[in-house]
Design an enzyme around this catalytic site. Structure first.
Site: not given
Length: 251
Positions: A138-139, A221, A224, A247
């Site tokens: 995702c990062c 985010c 998280c 990240c």
């Protein structure tokens, strides 16, 4: 230190510039004149001025809008600096509001960089809540790839990294070399302690992300990031319960 140069340079030329500057600013940091708070602030401003003079339009500043002191320092040291904000699609509304506030308050050119996929598009392609099932992926999609685009055509970037932020950052210099992207990396706050940050905020009435008042010590985010309890490490609120501390922007 004056190294006023113009035009796009080779990776070797940039690395030489970065290494010479790294040695110069390391010597300044070791000088007792910069041992106190005032000296660290002036050193940070000197690093920003050097970077602007050296790289001109090929310099950019990264901000998460959770590094408010960096944004304030840049905006009160340089005029019209290019600042980019990676809008992951998962930011808190307060973070987006902080970006808009700094655009209005200081002479900065803030550009928002988006991922290639919207959140719904990513959900369709990789599955919903990728930040839970594969946070590194995702990062990579929502931060690292956009970062690389944001840095295209640049020779140096400025970050708000501090040595005390995390164990992975204890050896950073005020000026360094980003070997992954083959460009100079400037960390004007590298040697600042949290007390320095707090004092600067108070002395300069720095506008803070409103999440600070709710206990968010390190802001990323929304899915998280959580507030931290008193006595907890500032980074404890990031990726809680996962074996993850970075990240990927700085690794």
């Amino acid at each position: 230190m004056s190294t006023t140069l113009t035009g796009t340079r080779t990776g070797l030329e940039l690395r030489t510039i970065a290494e010479e500057a790294a040695a110069h600013f390391a010597a300044l940091e070791a000088d007792p004149a910069h041992a106190a708070y005032e000296g660290r602030v002036e050193l940070a401003r000197a690093a920003l001025r050097w970077a602007a003079e050296t790289f001109g339009e090929h310099l950019t500043v990264a901000s998460s809008m959770g590094d408010e002191v960096l944004v304030h320092l840049v905006g009160t040291t340089l005029t019209g600096a290019d600042v980019f904000f990676l809008d992951t699609g998962y930011h808190f509304a307060e973070t987006l509001g902080t970006r808009d506030a700094y655009q209005a308050m200081l002479p900065l050119r803030i550009r928002t960089v988006l991922p290639l996929l919207t959140v719904p598009e990513q959900d369709a392609e990789h599955g919903a809540r990728l930040h839970d099932s594969d946070p590194d992926r995702c990062c990579a999609l929502r931060k690292v790839e956009p970062l690389n685009r944001a840095l295209e055509g640049r020779e140096a970037w400025v970050t708000g990294m501090r040595r005390e932020d995390a164990p992975t950052r204890t050896d950073i210099g005020v000026v360094g070399w980003d070997d992954t992207r083959r460009m100079a990396k400037v960390n004007p706050l590298a040697g600042w302690a949290q007390d320095d940050v707090d004092r600067y905020v108070k002395e300069h009435d720095v506008f803070l992300n409103p999440l600070r008042a709710e206990g968010y010590a390190s802001i990323g985010c929304a899915p998280c990031t959580r507030p931290v309890a008193e006595g907890e490490d500032a980074r404890a609120g990031r990726w809680t319960g996962k074996n993850k501390t970075e990240c990927g922007l700085h690794t």
